[in-house]
Design a protein around this motif. Sequence first.
Motif, PDB file in Angstrom:
ATOM      1  N   SER A 183       6.882  -9.512  -0.706  1.00  0.00           N
ATOM      2  CA  SER A 183       6.570 -10.702  -0.550  1.00  0.00           C
ATOM      3  C   SER A 183       6.479 -12.098   0.610  1.00  0.00           C
ATOM      4  N   SER A 184       7.132 -10.830   1.569  1.00  0.00           N
ATOM      5  CA  SER A 184       7.185 -11.879   3.093  1.00  0.00           C
ATOM      6  C   SER A 184       5.927 -12.136   3.667  1.00  0.00           C
ATOM      7  N   LEU A 185       5.506 -11.631   3.351  1.00  0.00           N
ATOM      8  CA  LEU A 185       3.943 -10.708   3.967  1.00  0.00           C
ATOM      9  C   LEU A 185       2.943 -11.876   4.041  1.00  0.00           C
ATOM     10  N   VAL A 186       2.938 -12.847   3.456  1.00  0.00           N
ATOM     11  CA  VAL A 186       2.284 -13.882   2.594  1.00  0.00           C
ATOM     12  C   VAL A 186       0.807 -13.346   3.517  1.00  0.00           C
ATOM     13  N   SER A 187       0.908 -14.319   4.768  1.00  0.00           N
ATOM     14  CA  SER A 187      -0.562 -13.749   5.481  1.00  0.00           C
ATOM     15  C   SER A 187      -1.509 -12.671   6.490  1.00  0.00           C
ATOM     16  N   LEU A 188      -0.544 -11.472   5.457  1.00  0.00           N
ATOM     17  CA  LEU A 188      -1.229 -10.141   5.778  1.00  0.00           C
ATOM     18  C   LEU A 188      -2.379 -10.248   5.137  1.00  0.00           C
ATOM     19  N   GLN A 189      -3.371  -9.767   6.206  1.00  0.00           N
ATOM     20  CA  GLN A 189      -4.702  -9.551   5.780  1.00  0.00           C
ATOM     21  C   GLN A 189      -5.379  -8.580   6.011  1.00  0.00           C
ATOM     22  N   SER A 190      -4.277  -7.922   6.741  1.00  0.00           N
ATOM     23  CA  SER A 190      -5.147  -5.968   6.461  1.00  0.00           C
ATOM     24  C   SER A 190      -4.031  -4.617   5.913  1.00  0.00           C
ATOM     25  N   LEU A 191      -3.785  -4.304   5.625  1.00  0.00           N
ATOM     26  CA  LEU A 191      -3.311  -3.479   4.618  1.00  0.00           C
ATOM     27  C   LEU A 191      -3.676  -1.899   4.962  1.00  0.00           C
ATOM     28  N   MET A 192      -2.935  -0.896   5.511  1.00  0.00           N
ATOM     29  CA  MET A 192      -3.689   0.464   5.304  1.00  0.00           C
ATOM     30  C   MET A 192      -2.416   2.160   4.982  1.00  0.00           C
ATOM     31  N   LEU A 193      -2.405   2.350   3.834  1.00  0.00           N
ATOM     32  CA  LEU A 193      -2.071   3.184   2.905  1.00  0.00           C
ATOM     33  C   LEU A 193      -2.476   4.769   2.581  1.00  0.00           C
ATOM     34  N   ASP A 194      -3.217   5.017   3.517  1.00  0.00           N
ATOM     35  CA  ASP A 194      -3.772   6.227   3.715  1.00  0.00           C
ATOM     36  C   ASP A 194      -3.296   7.874   4.305  1.00  0.00           C
ATOM     37  N   ASP A 195      -3.146   8.583   3.323  1.00  0.00           N
ATOM     38  CA  ASP A 195      -2.920   9.438   3.165  1.00  0.00           C
ATOM     39  C   ASP A 195      -1.185   9.417   2.840  1.00  0.00           C
ATOM     40  N   GLU A 255      -7.105   5.288   1.123  1.00  0.00           N
ATOM     41  CA  GLU A 255      -7.387   6.673   1.472  1.00  0.00           C
ATOM     42  C   GLU A 255      -6.781   7.890   1.159  1.00  0.00           C
ATOM     43  N   ASN A 256      -7.134   8.928   0.280  1.00  0.00           N
ATOM     44  CA  ASN A 256      -7.013  10.276   1.115  1.00  0.00           C
ATOM     45  C   ASN A 256      -5.349  10.026   0.299  1.00  0.00           C
ATOM     46  N   ASN A 257      -5.247   9.913  -0.682  1.00  0.00           N
ATOM     47  CA  ASN A 257      -3.736   9.523  -1.826  1.00  0.00           C
ATOM     48  C   ASN A 257      -4.326  10.503  -3.170  1.00  0.00           C
ATOM     49  N   SER A 269     -10.878   0.726   0.107  1.00  0.00           N
ATOM     50  CA  SER A 269     -11.090   1.954   0.309  1.00  0.00           C
ATOM     51  C   SER A 269     -10.467   2.392  -0.637  1.00  0.00           C
ATOM     52  N   PHE A 270     -10.625   3.409  -1.501  1.00  0.00           N
ATOM     53  CA  PHE A 270     -10.371   4.152  -2.614  1.00  0.00           C
ATOM     54  C   PHE A 270     -10.698   5.870  -2.249  1.00  0.00           C
ATOM     55  N   SER A 271     -11.382   5.626  -1.373  1.00  0.00           N
ATOM     56  CA  SER A 271     -11.849   7.211  -1.059  1.00  0.00           C
ATOM     57  C   SER A 271     -10.748   8.613  -1.032  1.00  0.00           C
ATOM     58  N   GLY A 272     -11.361   9.411  -1.982  1.00  0.00           N
ATOM     59  CA  GLY A 272     -10.608  10.474  -1.473  1.00  0.00           C
ATOM     60  C   GLY A 272      -9.630  10.941  -2.678  1.00  0.00           C
ATOM     61  N   ARG A 323     -15.565  10.310  -2.809  1.00  0.00           N
ATOM     62  CA  ARG A 323     -14.936  11.858  -3.245  1.00  0.00           C
ATOM     63  C   ARG A 323     -13.761  12.081  -3.951  1.00  0.00           C
ATOM     64  N   ASN A 324     -14.145  11.322  -4.800  1.00  0.00           N
ATOM     65  CA  ASN A 324     -13.534  10.999  -6.291  1.00  0.00           C
ATOM     66  C   ASN A 324     -13.926  11.907  -7.591  1.00  0.00           C
ATOM     67  N   GLN A 325     -13.881  11.256  -8.199  1.00  0.00           N
ATOM     68  CA  GLN A 325     -14.038  11.798  -9.372  1.00  0.00           C
ATOM     69  C   GLN A 325     -15.280  11.878 -10.792  1.00  0.00           C
ATOM     70  N   LEU A 326     -15.683  10.788 -10.000  1.00  0.00           N
ATOM     71  CA  LEU A 326     -16.646   9.860 -11.170  1.00  0.00           C
ATOM     72  C   LEU A 326     -17.968  10.539 -11.529  1.00  0.00           C
TER      73      LEU A 326
END
Length: 458
Positions: free
Chosen positions: A109-121, A142-144, A164-167, A188-191
């Motif tokens: 909530s305090s990161l209102v200026s955030l422009q890039s968020l990487m939550l891979d692996d 990716e890769n979750n 990106s939702f790859s993997g 790398r999904n199940q589409l």
Amino acid sequence: MHLLYAFLVLLSLSYGFHPTCPGRCSCDSVYSVQCYRLTELPSTLPSTTKKLYISHSKIPRLQMSSFTQMLALEDFILLASGTESVENDTFKTLSTLKTLELCKNNMLSSLVSLQSLMLDDNNIESVAGPLALPHLKRLSMENNRLHLVPASFFTSLQSLQFLSFSGNFLTKIPINLPKSLLSLKMERNQLKVVRFRDLKHLEHLSHLYLSENSLSSIDGAQILANLTTLELSQNQVQMLPLRLPARLQKLDISNNLIQRVTAQDFHDLRDLKHLFLDNNTVSLFEAGALQMCSQLSNLALEQNLLLSIPLRLPGTLARLDLKGNAIQNIAEMELKDLKQLQVLNLRNNKISALDLKVLEGLPRLRHLYLDGNPWNCTCSLVRAREILKAKGTDVRGGQCAAPAEQQGESWMSSKKIMRQCEHHLHLTEKNKETKKKSKLEEHSRINMDDDYYDYEID
């Protein structure tokens, strides 16, 4: 006294009483603890605690010192507790942790200026929305272990450009994607199917990556009018996609099950520059199928079932890969229009000879790959080598299959073949000189006779 003891026993059974169970918590067993309305993480827990569930509390910050004694913890769930930040390495000591859920908190909530968020692996199994990051432009998960992304997740992501939702384990492309998207990665999904009508609002989307799924067909992509890159490698597509966007510049449909290529498939793709059809089962390639692709520079047809080089390829080609087919001959008419060709890969085919006229018709050829073919190492092939060297072409040749005395020799470097051909050339030139001299003498006699008769006439 006995009555009081009995009451405490009953209380411990009904409310999870435990000698080290913290206040406002219920210790259901020596392994599970549930807490409500806390202002900080409990400092005393049974050392055997495997599951810690905290809900509806006010814990603004998580830090490593709060977890140093939780050596057996496997599941940590923090729900609706107003948490806004997590100290670096907070979970570093939790080597046994299997599940981490931080739902309905205010961690971003305090990161209102955030422009890039990487939550891979991160082994993330689920997400909830909306994600209140109005200025976020790039999000990667990716890769979750995601199986579903709710539509509400994107409600507040109206500036998002790269997603990106790859993997993951997604069976369909999430709906309600931000209209601002430029790039969407779903490899790398199940589409099994893509419903392009659910993507029609993505009028700015230029890159779509769908490789390594279970797609058997693609139809209707023309609705994405500004799409320039479409990657479909490693699916189960049996026919070239119908109705592709007219602005498409790159199409990668390698490693599929395509058997035929016709002019109808590429009729409207005038901007196409890169086409990857390698590792399919193409046996029929209609003459002139790519003539409308007036900007095509890179064509990959390796590992197919072609018996010959396709006719009337675009003259704009700079690279042509035909490795691993069943091509036996290279005809002049197949390559005569490729004046811009710089790289030609013919490895692992069934070619035994090179037509000198073919080589002379490729003025810009810089790299030629010919190894893995059954070469008949005649002196004609050596002359072809000299032409290639004179042009400055880097040639990767192969071993001779015939004649028998040349087997195993490299036709590009063998001194033995060179000496034999030089000797053969010397004899040939000597015979030519002898024949030429005989003709001159005969012509001279005729001229003398003519002169004689001329004099006689005078």
